[in-house]
Design an enzyme around this catalytic site. Sequence first.
Site, short mmCIF file in Angstrom:
data_model
loop_
_atom_site.label_atom_id
_atom_site.label_comp_id
_atom_site.label_asym_id
_atom_site.label_seq_id
_atom_site.Cartn_x
_atom_site.Cartn_y
_atom_site.Cartn_z
N SER A 18 0.85 -1.20 0.00
CA SER A 18 0.00 0.00 0.00
C SER A 18 0.87 1.24 0.00
O SER A 18 1.99 1.23 0.55
CB SER A 18 -0.90 0.01 1.24
N TYR B 114 -1.57 -0.64 10.40
CA TYR B 114 -1.64 -1.08 9.00
C TYR B 114 -0.47 -0.55 8.18
O TYR B 114 0.17 -1.33 7.45
CB TYR B 114 -2.98 -0.66 8.41
#
Length: 261
Positions: free
Chosen positions: A137, A150
Amino acid sequence: MRRALVTGATAGIGAEFARRLAADGWALVLVARDAARLAEKAAELTGRYGHPVEVIPADLSTADGCADVERRLAGDEQVDLLVNNAGISLNQPFLRSSMADESRLLGLNVHAVLRLTRAAVGPMIRRGDGAVINVSSVAGFGPVMPGSTYPASKAWVTAFSESVDLATRPRGVRVMALCPGYTRTGAHERIGIDMSGTPRLMWLTAEQVVDEALRDLRKGRTVSVPSRRYKLAVAAVRHAPRGLLRRFARDTRGRDDRRPG
């Protein structure tokens, strides 16, 4: 026939990888937790494209789930491409989330990627051919989500992929980190994160992400960041002073300055 194994294959980016690869003539091995949805996806792809689709119901946040997929990667029918797509985020900041949830996040986002990449690249190196796409990501390039672990998990995925690629590429095996930005997959809604304030300009489609990922893999890139706007965002995050990043860091989970109980 070339064969790809895709994790998290019943929704979002994983489902689009499965559809695109099936359309391109690949045989598939699909992995997800929900056996019923997995069987439905396999039947849909087989009916539409006519190529073999195997399924492995497995929870990759567990050791047993990873072991099931590792055995398939080491099996007699070779896997030419592994797409490590399965992953989760949490709708709780670190100071309020449970250790069970945080451990599950690390198990799926980090430990499963480690184990399955290792299981895949061994046979690929012996053949002198193959590739791994680890879905990371843009969040992994900086501390842009206050109170969320995350981004840290995705920073590991990107660094891990780049490092492993240095070792495997001379032996014919490529490892690439795919780092999309906000992508319309339904994942945020499923865990209750309100994304209504995110500008439309920032959203990508799963089709865009997969198209650019496969194009970058063919070009031999080690890190793929889909879309020009996210390439610019990553460059800005990488080179901006840390103090500036901290000042402008935002996340839909919000800050949580309360002391842990």
